[in-house]
Design a protein around this motif. Structure first.
Motif, PDB file in Angstrom:
ATOM      1  N   HIS A  86      14.887  11.874   3.004  1.00 27.84           N
ATOM      2  CA  HIS A  86      14.047  10.981   3.797  1.00 27.84           C
ATOM      3  C   HIS A  86      12.791  11.692   4.296  1.00 27.84           C
ATOM      4  CE1 HIS A  86      17.389   8.105   3.990  1.00 27.84           C
ATOM      5  NE2 HIS A  86      16.450   7.231   4.247  1.00 27.84           N
ATOM      6  N   VAL A  87      12.968  12.913   4.780  1.00 26.56           N
ATOM      7  CA  VAL A  87      11.818  13.671   5.285  1.00 26.56           C
ATOM      8  C   VAL A  87      10.810  13.918   4.163  1.00 26.56           C
ATOM      9  CG1 VAL A  87      11.088  15.900   6.229  1.00 26.56           C
ATOM     10  CG2 VAL A  87      13.074  14.720   7.195  1.00 26.56           C
ATOM     11  N   ILE A  88      11.293  14.320   2.996  1.00 25.76           N
ATOM     12  CA  ILE A  88      10.396  14.570   1.870  1.00 25.76           C
ATOM     13  C   ILE A  88       9.714  13.278   1.424  1.00 25.76           C
ATOM     14  CG2 ILE A  88      10.321  15.215  -0.584  1.00 25.76           C
ATOM     15  CD1 ILE A  88      12.493  17.324   0.107  1.00 25.76           C
ATOM     16  N   PHE A  89      10.492  12.204   1.261  1.00 24.80           N
ATOM     17  CA  PHE A  89       9.927  10.950   0.769  1.00 24.80           C
ATOM     18  C   PHE A  89       8.878  10.398   1.726  1.00 24.80           C
ATOM     19  CE2 PHE A  89       9.920   6.299   0.419  1.00 24.80           C
ATOM     20  CZ  PHE A  89       9.522   6.179  -0.904  1.00 24.80           C
ATOM     21  N   PHE A  90       9.231  10.278   3.014  1.00 21.15           N
ATOM     22  CA  PHE A  90       8.295   9.689   3.960  1.00 21.15           C
ATOM     23  C   PHE A  90       7.191  10.661   4.359  1.00 21.15           C
ATOM     24  CE2 PHE A  90      11.886   6.821   4.442  1.00 21.15           C
ATOM     25  CZ  PHE A  90      11.230   5.607   4.307  1.00 21.15           C
ATOM     26  N   GLY A  91       7.431  11.960   4.225  1.00 26.37           N
ATOM     27  CA  GLY A  91       6.399  12.937   4.543  1.00 26.37           C
ATOM     28  C   GLY A  91       5.366  13.114   3.452  1.00 26.37           C
ATOM     29  N   PHE A  92       5.786  13.004   2.178  1.00 21.32           N
ATOM     30  CA  PHE A  92       4.869  13.311   1.078  1.00 21.32           C
ATOM     31  C   PHE A  92       4.521  12.129   0.182  1.00 21.32           C
ATOM     32  CE2 PHE A  92       6.967  17.354   2.076  1.00 21.32           C
ATOM     33  CZ  PHE A  92       5.854  18.132   2.338  1.00 21.32           C
ATOM     34  N   TYR A  93       5.363  11.116   0.097  1.00 19.64           N
ATOM     35  CA  TYR A  93       5.123  10.034  -0.853  1.00 19.64           C
ATOM     36  C   TYR A  93       4.663   8.728  -0.212  1.00 19.64           C
ATOM     37  CZ  TYR A  93       7.284  13.132  -4.180  1.00 19.64           C
ATOM     38  OH  TYR A  93       7.562  14.207  -4.970  1.00 19.64           O
ATOM     39  N   VAL A  94       4.941   8.546   1.049  1.00 16.06           N
ATOM     40  CA  VAL A  94       4.477   7.352   1.749  1.00 16.06           C
ATOM     41  C   VAL A  94       3.274   7.764   2.594  1.00 16.06           C
ATOM     42  CG1 VAL A  94       5.058   5.566   3.436  1.00 16.06           C
ATOM     43  CG2 VAL A  94       6.786   6.335   1.804  1.00 16.06           C
ATOM     44  N   LYS A  95       2.138   7.120   2.339  1.00 15.44           N
ATOM     45  CA  LYS A  95       0.914   7.459   3.072  1.00 15.44           C
ATOM     46  C   LYS A  95       1.054   7.072   4.542  1.00 15.44           C
ATOM     47  CE  LYS A  95      -1.440   5.218  -0.144  1.00 15.44           C
ATOM     48  NZ  LYS A  95      -2.505   4.447  -0.748  1.00 15.44           N
ATOM     49  N   THR A  96       0.354   7.809   5.380  1.00 14.62           N
ATOM     50  CA  THR A  96       0.332   7.495   6.800  1.00 14.62           C
ATOM     51  C   THR A  96      -0.908   6.680   7.089  1.00 14.62           C
ATOM     52  OG1 THR A  96       1.481   9.548   7.317  1.00 14.62           O
ATOM     53  CG2 THR A  96       0.362   8.443   9.128  1.00 14.62           C
ATOM     54  N   LYS A  97      -0.678   5.468   7.555  1.00 13.68           N
ATOM     55  CA  LYS A  97      -1.757   4.550   7.877  1.00 13.68           C
ATOM     56  C   LYS A  97      -2.258   4.879   9.269  1.00 13.68           C
ATOM     57  CE  LYS A  97      -0.590   0.346   8.626  1.00 13.68           C
ATOM     58  NZ  LYS A  97      -0.121  -1.018   8.554  1.00 13.68           N
ATOM     59  N   LYS A  98      -3.559   4.903   9.427  1.00 13.12           N
ATOM     60  CA  LYS A  98      -4.117   5.196  10.739  1.00 13.12           C
ATOM     61  C   LYS A  98      -3.903   4.012  11.664  1.00 13.12           C
ATOM     62  CE  LYS A  98      -7.468   8.661   9.648  1.00 13.12           C
ATOM     63  NZ  LYS A  98      -8.788   9.175   9.921  1.00 13.12           N
TER      64      LYS A  98
ATOM     65  N   GLU B 120       0.797  -1.225   0.000  1.00  7.25           N
ATOM     66  CA  GLU B 120       0.000   0.000   0.000  1.00  7.25           C
ATOM     67  C   GLU B 120       0.831   1.276   0.000  1.00  7.25           C
ATOM     68  OE1 GLU B 120      -2.580  -0.142   3.362  1.00  7.25           O
ATOM     69  OE2 GLU B 120      -3.112  -2.223   3.023  1.00  7.25           O
ATOM     70  N   ARG B 121       2.138   1.134   0.107  1.00  8.19           N
ATOM     71  CA  ARG B 121       3.020   2.294   0.291  1.00  8.19           C
ATOM     72  C   ARG B 121       2.532   3.145   1.451  1.00  8.19           C
ATOM     73  NH1 ARG B 121       6.174   4.494  -4.755  1.00  8.19           N
ATOM     74  NH2 ARG B 121       7.112   5.562  -3.014  1.00  8.19           N
ATOM     75  N   ALA B 122       2.262   2.470   2.566  1.00  3.05           N
ATOM     76  CA  ALA B 122       1.758   3.153   3.753  1.00  3.05           C
ATOM     77  C   ALA B 122       2.467   2.622   4.993  1.00  3.05           C
ATOM     78  CB  ALA B 122       0.250   2.946   3.891  1.00  3.05           C
ATOM     79  N   MET B 123       2.694   3.533   5.939  1.00  5.97           N
ATOM     80  CA  MET B 123       3.309   3.180   7.219  1.00  5.97           C
ATOM     81  C   MET B 123       2.552   3.914   8.318  1.00  5.97           C
ATOM     82  SD  MET B 123       7.331   3.686   6.195  1.00  5.97           S
ATOM     83  CE  MET B 123       8.052   2.951   7.645  1.00  5.97           C
ATOM     84  N   THR B 124       2.633   3.386   9.524  1.00 10.55           N
ATOM     85  CA  THR B 124       2.045   4.113  10.644  1.00 10.55           C
ATOM     86  C   THR B 124       2.941   5.313  10.970  1.00 10.55           C
ATOM     87  OG1 THR B 124       3.216   2.837  12.320  1.00 10.55           O
ATOM     88  CG2 THR B 124       1.044   2.002  11.617  1.00 10.55           C
ATOM     89  N   LEU B 125       2.373   6.270  11.637  1.00  9.68           N
ATOM     90  CA  LEU B 125       3.139   7.453  12.025  1.00  9.68           C
ATOM     91  C   LEU B 125       4.311   7.060  12.913  1.00  9.68           C
ATOM     92  CD1 LEU B 125       3.386  10.520  11.910  1.00  9.68           C
ATOM     93  CD2 LEU B 125       1.861  10.647  13.876  1.00  9.68           C
ATOM     94  N   LYS B 126       4.103   6.085  13.791  1.00 12.03           N
ATOM     95  CA  LYS B 126       5.167   5.619  14.671  1.00 12.03           C
ATOM     96  C   LYS B 126       6.318   5.035  13.858  1.00 12.03           C
ATOM     97  CE  LYS B 126       6.102   2.361  18.392  1.00 12.03           C
ATOM     98  NZ  LYS B 126       5.566   1.279  19.219  1.00 12.03           N
ATOM     99  N   GLN B 127       6.022   4.203  12.853  1.00  9.35           N
ATOM    100  CA  GLN B 127       7.061   3.621  12.007  1.00  9.35           C
ATOM    101  C   GLN B 127       7.838   4.713  11.281  1.00  9.35           C
ATOM    102  OE1 GLN B 127       4.470   1.074   9.701  1.00  9.35           O
ATOM    103  NE2 GLN B 127       5.411  -0.758  10.572  1.00  9.35           N
ATOM    104  N   LYS B 128       7.120   5.698  10.758  1.00  8.42           N
ATOM    105  CA  LYS B 128       7.791   6.797  10.053  1.00  8.42           C
ATOM    106  C   LYS B 128       8.730   7.560  10.982  1.00  8.42           C
ATOM    107  CE  LYS B 128       4.483   8.117   6.469  1.00  8.42           C
ATOM    108  NZ  LYS B 128       3.693   9.256   5.974  1.00  8.42           N
TER     109      LYS B 128
END
Length: 131
Positions: free
Chosen positions: A107-119, A65-73
């Motif tokens: 890393h900040v740009i990629f994980f902040g804008f391109y990887v969705k944050t899973k609830k 899903e290209r998604a991670m939890t906020l904690k993982q990020k």
């Protein structure tokens, strides 16, 4: 060349497993690297990894899903930033400091804008309580 991919994948897998037990070492990036290396090196190793519990727990959602939890990020970004800053302090070369600054920014740009944050499930529960 396939043996090199398998060796790198195995080393990364070991670091990922260690990271599952040690809070200072992140699990997800090492397991993502393992999946990539095994995908390049051996279909057998890749299939075993994809069917394992550790894959399903830590990186299945990230890969599919290209998604991670906020904690993982946050854990990932803190770890990468921490290591980069340590190397910036150790090495006084401006070129190395510049490259590491770009790595942190990337890393900040990629994980902040391109990887969705899973609830997280707890966040969903709190939203249901509000309604």
């Amino acid at each position: 060349m396939k043996i090199v991919w398998i060796i790198f994948g195995t080393i990364s897998l070991l670091l990922g497993i260690i990271g599952a037990f040690l809070p200072i070492l992140p699990t997800t990036p090492f397991l993502l690297l393992t999946a990539y290396c095994y995908g390049k090196g051996s279909e057998k190793f890749h299939s075993r990894l994809v069917s394992s519990k550790i894959y399903k727990k830590y990186i299945k959602d990230c890969v599919q899903e290209r998604a991670m939890t906020l904690k993982q990020k946050l854990i990932l970004l803190v770890f990468v930033s921490f290591l980069s800053i340590i190397f910036m302090i150790i090495y006084q070369n401006i070129l190395i400091k510049s490259i590491l600054s770009l790595v942190i920014l990337g890393h900040v740009i990629f994980f902040g804008f391109y990887v969705k944050t899973k609830k997280n499930k707890s966040f969903i529960f709190l939203e249901l309580l509000r309604k």
